[in-house]
Design an enzyme around this catalytic site. Structure first.
Site, PDB file in Angstrom:
ATOM      1  N   HIS A 117       0.827  -1.213   0.000  1.00 19.14           N
ATOM      2  CA  HIS A 117       0.000   0.000   0.000  1.00 19.14           C
ATOM      3  C   HIS A 117       0.857   1.257   0.000  1.00 19.14           C
ATOM      4  CE1 HIS A 117      -3.830  -1.951   1.064  1.00 19.14           C
ATOM      5  NE2 HIS A 117      -3.110  -2.760   1.804  1.00 19.14           N
ATOM      6  N   ALA A 153      15.035  -4.940 -11.878  1.00 23.24           N
ATOM      7  CA  ALA A 153      15.638  -4.869 -10.553  1.00 23.24           C
ATOM      8  C   ALA A 153      15.667  -3.429 -10.046  1.00 23.24           C
ATOM      9  CB  ALA A 153      17.048  -5.440 -10.592  1.00 23.24           C
ATOM     10  N   ILE A 158       4.849   2.975  -9.426  1.00 18.17           N
ATOM     11  CA  ILE A 158       3.787   3.720  -8.748  1.00 18.17           C
ATOM     12  C   ILE A 158       2.657   4.098  -9.711  1.00 18.17           C
ATOM     13  CG2 ILE A 158       5.194   4.601  -6.849  1.00 18.17           C
ATOM     14  CD1 ILE A 158       5.588   7.175  -8.479  1.00 18.17           C
TER      15      ILE A 158
END
Length: 193
Positions: A117, A153, A158
């Site tokens: 979250h 990696a 977002i």
């Protein structure tokens, strides 16, 4: 529960252990922290379906002890509320945090991965099918990751990621829209991953 565990083991054997010995594929696989964590998660998820409540409590007691071992000894946290499809594989261990979100089938997670979250967002990430999340990657917030995606990696995701993409960077950006790593591997074309 057993069907899902079997599918997870088969996927790990086919993906990471296809060139290994019989002992490695069928015995040592059960000694790997990622495999143990996956089995403990599957058992914990199954215990949530048991009724009546008293029986559920009794079958969850071993889960709580096993989960404590997985978290403290291996550094892998997966809540039993998470919804994860078959073919879930943790390759390696340490520093893995997976929230209560949803994952599709054939998801591979490497060490140092966080799927969680972000404060102020209503839901955890939703991961599609055939997704590889490389070492150190973070998938944060109410994002949706499409099918056939590779997250590079140390990337920080977002924003939503469409199907058939490879993303890298902080914040993650699409570097390829022609990702088909899973289909090539399953077709036997890519033995060097």
């Amino acid at each position: 529960m057993f069907d899902l565990i079997t599918a997870d083991l088969k996927f790990k054997q086919d993906w990471f252990l296809s060139q290994k010995s019989w002992f490695t594929k069928n015995i040592r696989i059960f000694l790997e922290p990622g495999t143990i964590a996956s089995i403990v998660y599957r058992y914990g998820n199954w215990t949530r379906t048991v009724s009546p409540n008293l029986l559920r409590l009794l079958v969850r007691i071993p889960y709580f002890f096993a989960k404590a071992v997985v978290v403290t000894a291996f550094g892998i946290y997966i809540p039993s509320k998470a919804k994860i499809g078959k073919g879930f594989t943790i390759h390696n261990f340490s520093g893995i945090f997976i929230s209560e979100g949803e994952m599709g089938e054939n998801v591979i997670v490497f060490q140092g991965v966080t799927i969680g979250h972000l404060r102020g967002q209503p839901a955890p990430p939703k991961i599609g099918n055939n997704v590889l999340i490389a070492a150190g990657a973070k998938v944060l917030g109410s994002v949706t990751i499409g099918n056939n995606v590779v997250i590079g990696a140390n990337s920080v995701v977002i924003n939503d990621v469409p199907d058939n993409c490879t993303v890298m960077g902080n914040p993650a950006r699409i570097i390829s829209r022609e990702t088909n790593w899973m289909s090539e591997k399953l077709a036997g074309k890519d033995d060097n991953y």
